[in-house]
Design a protein around this motif. Structure first.
Motif, PDB file in Angstrom:
ATOM      1  N   THR A  99       0.443   9.253 -13.971  1.00 18.75           N
ATOM      2  CA  THR A  99       0.666   9.177 -12.532  1.00 18.75           C
ATOM      3  C   THR A  99       1.550   7.959 -12.309  1.00 18.75           C
ATOM      4  O   THR A  99       1.222   6.850 -12.757  1.00 18.75           O
ATOM      5  N   CYS A 101       3.144   5.062 -10.194  1.00 13.12           N
ATOM      6  CA  CYS A 101       2.873   4.226  -9.021  1.00 13.12           C
ATOM      7  C   CYS A 101       3.891   3.095  -8.980  1.00 13.12           C
ATOM      8  O   CYS A 101       3.871   2.219  -9.852  1.00 13.12           O
ATOM      9  N   SER A 109       3.715   3.503   2.701  1.00 11.30           N
ATOM     10  CA  SER A 109       3.133   3.069   1.422  1.00 11.30           C
ATOM     11  C   SER A 109       1.619   3.008   1.576  1.00 11.30           C
ATOM     12  O   SER A 109       1.084   2.966   2.681  1.00 11.30           O
ATOM     13  N   VAL A 110       0.935   3.014   0.446  1.00 16.97           N
ATOM     14  CA  VAL A 110      -0.521   2.878   0.428  1.00 16.97           C
ATOM     15  C   VAL A 110      -0.830   1.426   0.089  1.00 16.97           C
ATOM     16  O   VAL A 110      -0.312   0.898  -0.896  1.00 16.97           O
ATOM     17  N   LEU A 112      -2.644  -1.613  -1.489  1.00 16.09           N
ATOM     18  CA  LEU A 112      -3.361  -1.715  -2.754  1.00 16.09           C
ATOM     19  C   LEU A 112      -4.872  -1.729  -2.549  1.00 16.09           C
ATOM     20  O   LEU A 112      -5.604  -1.071  -3.277  1.00 16.09           O
ATOM     21  N   GLU A 114      -6.539  -0.228  -0.443  1.00 13.73           N
ATOM     22  CA  GLU A 114      -7.007   1.100  -0.031  1.00 13.73           C
ATOM     23  C   GLU A 114      -6.796   2.164  -1.112  1.00 13.73           C
ATOM     24  O   GLU A 114      -7.338   3.258  -1.020  1.00 13.73           O
ATOM     25  N   PHE A 115      -6.028   1.845  -2.146  1.00 13.93           N
ATOM     26  CA  PHE A 115      -5.742   2.803  -3.204  1.00 13.93           C
ATOM     27  C   PHE A 115      -6.900   2.839  -4.204  1.00 13.93           C
ATOM     28  O   PHE A 115      -7.348   1.797  -4.677  1.00 13.93           O
ATOM     29  N   PRO A 117      -7.677   4.369  -7.765  1.00 15.37           N
ATOM     30  CA  PRO A 117      -7.191   5.114  -8.926  1.00 15.37           C
ATOM     31  C   PRO A 117      -8.309   5.931  -9.568  1.00 15.37           C
ATOM     32  O   PRO A 117      -9.445   5.479  -9.647  1.00 15.37           O
ATOM     33  N   TYR A 144       2.966   7.728  -6.118  1.00 18.88           N
ATOM     34  CA  TYR A 144       2.447   6.830  -5.079  1.00 18.88           C
ATOM     35  C   TYR A 144       3.344   5.614  -4.985  1.00 18.88           C
ATOM     36  O   TYR A 144       3.862   5.142  -5.995  1.00 18.88           O
ATOM     37  N   ILE A 146       2.757   1.851  -3.766  1.00 23.77           N
ATOM     38  CA  ILE A 146       1.657   0.947  -3.440  1.00 23.77           C
ATOM     39  C   ILE A 146       2.228  -0.399  -3.011  1.00 23.77           C
ATOM     40  O   ILE A 146       3.156  -0.924  -3.629  1.00 23.77           O
ATOM     41  N   PHE A 170      -6.411  -2.547 -10.398  1.00 23.01           N
ATOM     42  CA  PHE A 170      -6.579  -1.258 -11.085  1.00 23.01           C
ATOM     43  C   PHE A 170      -7.724  -1.322 -12.085  1.00 23.01           C
ATOM     44  O   PHE A 170      -8.561  -0.425 -12.144  1.00 23.01           O
ATOM     45  N   LYS A 173     -11.118  -1.412 -10.283  1.00 22.27           N
ATOM     46  CA  LYS A 173     -11.434  -0.121  -9.660  1.00 22.27           C
ATOM     47  C   LYS A 173     -11.675   0.985 -10.684  1.00 22.27           C
ATOM     48  O   LYS A 173     -12.418   1.927 -10.408  1.00 22.27           O
TER      49      LYS A 173
END
Length: 179
Positions: A99, A101, A109-110, A112, A114-115, A117, A144, A146, A170, A173
């Motif tokens: 994926t 990013c 944009s998203v 960080l 709120e993202f 993975p 994405y 970010i 990342f 999460k």
């Protein structure tokens, strides 16, 4: 409380690092011009046991004294590959199931924070040129975009800071640091 010595840190040797399972993350440097930033990317990638770094376009490659100055030997532990085109590199990574990013400031944009993975996915994180950011064609090809929220007057963070923040986020999460 005291500072730990080198033996107490229990760090891997280069050979042990190479044999260990890597984080499911690849770093892509899109035309990064500062060799110090490239070296920092290697050092940060070593710290998070990143799978590989793609050095694209004008991004400098090892061996170089300015890369070594900040990498502190991480060019020996972290696997890297040069790609003339960032777009070619991310298309290859997409075919391998990553994926994509890109870390950039764009409309829609998203953020960080709120993202979230998927811990079962593989990610390629793209970091752009210090002045121009991630190339437009790479942004369009990303899954994405970010953005790291900021509160000050400056419009961006240094790539090495951005990389450290993004990778830490990342890894947390994705549950990498859970015991």
């Amino acid at each position: 409380m005291r500072k730990l010595n080198m033996e107490e840190l229990n760090r891997l040797t280069v050979e042990e690092f190479k044999a260990e399972e890597k984080s499911p993350i690849v770093i892509v440097l899109d035309n990064v011009r500062s060799l110090n930033n490239v070296g920092s990317a290697f050092r940060t990638s070593d710290a998070f046991r990143i799978e590989k770094i793609y050095l694209c376009g004008i991004t400098g490659t090892p061996p170089h004294k300015d890369i070594q100055k900040t990498a502190l030997g991480a060019t020996d532990s972290v696997i890297w590959e040069y790609a003339g085109s960032t777009l070619d590199a991310i298309q290859k990574l997409k075919q391998e199931g990553y994926t994509i990013c890109s870390l950039e400031q764009v409309s829609n944009s998203v953020m960080l924070n709120e993202f979230v993975p998927n811990p079962d996915s593989k990610f390629a994180l793209v970091f752009g040129n210090e002045v121009f950011g991630v190339e437009d064609e790479v942004i369009k090809a990303s899954d994405y975009i970010i953005e790291i929220p900021q509160l000050g007057t400056k419009h961006s963070l240094n790539i090495s800071v951005t990389m450290g923040i993004a990778l830490w986020d990342f890894m947390v999460k994705m549950g990498v640091f859970k015991k």
